[in-house]
Design an enzyme around this catalytic site. Structure first.
Site, PDB file in Angstrom:
ATOM      1  N   PRO A   2       0.809  -1.217   0.000  1.00  0.00           N
ATOM      2  CG  PRO A   2      -0.315  -1.275   2.035  1.00  0.00           C
ATOM      3  CD  PRO A   2       0.710  -1.969   1.239  1.00  0.00           C
ATOM      4  CD  GLU A   3       4.684   3.243  -2.757  1.00  0.00           C
ATOM      5  OE1 GLU A   3       4.685   4.453  -3.036  1.00  0.00           O
ATOM      6  OE2 GLU A   3       5.645   2.496  -2.986  1.00  0.00           O
ATOM      7  CG  HIS A  90      -2.146 -12.074   9.899  1.00  0.00           C
ATOM      8  ND1 HIS A  90      -1.291 -12.204  10.975  1.00  0.00           N
ATOM      9  CD2 HIS A  90      -1.787 -13.046   9.035  1.00  0.00           C
ATOM     10  CE1 HIS A  90      -0.437 -13.197  10.746  1.00  0.00           C
ATOM     11  NE2 HIS A  90      -0.720 -13.719   9.574  1.00  0.00           N
ATOM     12  NE  ARG A 109       5.214  -9.159   4.218  1.00  0.00           N
ATOM     13  CZ  ARG A 109       5.721  -8.963   3.022  1.00  0.00           C
ATOM     14  NH1 ARG A 109       6.515  -7.960   2.821  1.00  0.00           N
ATOM     15  NH2 ARG A 109       5.404  -9.759   2.028  1.00  0.00           N
ATOM     16  NE  ARG A 152      19.068  17.673   1.958  1.00  0.00           N
ATOM     17  CZ  ARG A 152      18.164  17.128   2.771  1.00  0.00           C
ATOM     18  NH1 ARG A 152      17.000  17.707   2.954  1.00  0.00           N
ATOM     19  NH2 ARG A 152      18.444  15.999   3.391  1.00  0.00           N
TER      20      ARG A 152
END
Length: 270
Positions: A2-3, A90, A109, A152
Site C-alpha cells: 500500500p502506497e 491477521h 507483517r 544537498r
DNA sequence: CCCTCGCCCTGCTGGC
DNA sequence: TGCCAGCAGGGCGAGG
C-alpha cells in the site's frame, strides 16, 4: 504494497461503509501492530459516529463526532477487508457499524499502526508535524523542490522518500516518477536542473493520479462480500522490472539505495 | 542539520 | 518434498 494511491482508494472505499455511520462494536484481536494500540481505543470508538474520512500522506483518517480521529497506517501488508466471511488470523481490529457492516483491518507483517488523535490537533500530531506538502496538492511545486534540494548532495531518490520533503511518496512511485521525468535516481538532488524539476512534479502527480484512477475501478470489484480493499494491479514501467525492456529501447536496471531497491533505465534517465 | 544504516515483522520465493 | 536464507520496505532511532 500500500502506497498513497492504495490508501486513497482504501479511504474512498471505506467511506461508503463508514461515513455517517455509528460504530456499534469494536473487537481487538491482537492489540499491537508496529506499536500497541492506544489505550481506550475500543471504548472511545464504540458508539461514536463517523463524520468524515480523509487521508494525509500514507495515513488514513477516520474522523468521529467525539473530536477524535482514528489514524491508521497500512505499513507493508495492511488492508481493510470488507464484510469478511470469517475473521482470519491477521484481522487485528474489527469494526461493526450500526447498520451491520463489518470491516476488518488485516496486517500480516504488522508494519502498520493505529492511533487516536484529537481532531483539532491533527496537524501537530507527531508524524504529521514535520511533514512536507501532499504530492497531489498545490504546495508541491518545482520551486518547492528547488528550495528543499538546494545545497544537498544526497541522491534525489532517497530524498523523495523523505516525508518532510514530500509527504506520501513510497519506493514504487518514486521510481516511477523519476523514470517518467527522465531523471537518474542517483543524481545529486542539489544539482538537478530546474527544467528537470519542472518535469518531476507533473510526473509525480501523474503516476499517483493514474494509480488512484486504476484503483477506483478495482474497488468496485473488491467491495463485495469477502472482498478486500487496498490492493490493485498496476502496470509499472520500471518497478519490479529488472531486465525488462524500457520503452526507449534501454533495459531496466536495479541497484540498492539506502538499503532498498531502486529500479531505473540507464538509457533514458540522465 | 545532513546523511547513512540497521531494526522491526512475517509471508513468500528460490535455491539446493 | 522440505528446509532455510533472502527479500519486501515505511518509519524511526542511532551514530558519524
Amino acid at each position: 504494497m500500500p502506497e498513497l494511491p492504495e490508501v486513497e482508494t482504501t479511504v474512498r472505499g471505506l467511506a461508503r461503509y463508514l461515513e455517517g455511520e455509528r460504530i456499534a462494536r469494536v473487537a481487538v484481536n491482537r492489540p499491537d501492530l508496529r506499536r500497541p494500540f492506544p489505550p481506550g481505543l475500543v471504548q472511545e470508538l464504540t458508539g461514536a459516529r463517523v463524520t468524515a474520512m480523509g487521508r494525509r500522506a500514507k495515513y488514513g483518517l477516520i474522523h468521529t463526532d467525539r473530536d477524535r480521529t482514528m489514524v491508521f497506517h497500512l505499513g507493508m501488508s495492511g488492508r481493510w477487508r470488507i464484510e469478511p466471511e470469517r475473521i482470519e488470523k491477521h484481522d487485528h481490529l474489527v469494526i461493526e457499524t450500526g447498520s451491520g457492516h463489518v470491516l476488518a483491518l488485516n496486517d500480516a507483517r504488522r508494519f502498520g499502526s493505529v492511533d487516536l488523535v484529537d481532531t483539532g490537533g491533527l496537524e501537530q500530531w507527531g508524524p504529521f508535524a514535520t511533514m512536507g506538502p501532499e504530492p497531489l496538492g498545490e504546495a508541491l511545486t518545482p520551486r518547492h523542490l528547488q528550495r528543499t534540494f538546494a545545497g544537498r548532495f544526497a541522491p534525489v531518490k532517497p530524498l523523495l522518500l523523505d516525508q518532510r520533503i514530500v509527504a506520501g511518496l513510497g519506493n514504487i512511485y518514486v521510481c516511477e516518477a523519476l523514470h517518467r521525468a527522465r531523471i537518474r535516481p542517483d543524481r545529486e538532488a542539489g544539482r538537478i536542473a530546474p527544467a528537470a524539476l519542472a518535469r518531476l512534479v507533473p510526473a509525480i502527480r501523474a503516476v499517483l493520479a493514474e494509480s488512484i484512477a486504476a484503483g477506483g475501478s478495482t474497488i468496485r470489484d473488491y467491495a463485495q462480500p469477502s472482498g478486500e480493499l487496498g490492493y490493485f494491479a498496476s502496470s509499472w514501467q520500471v518497478y519490479g522490472r529488472e531486465g525488462d525492456p524500457c520503452a526507449c529501447g534501454g533495459t531496466v536496471a536495479r541497484f540498492a539505495q539506502g538499503g532498498r531497491s531502486t529500479f531505473w533505465c540507464p538509457k533514458c534517465q540522465k
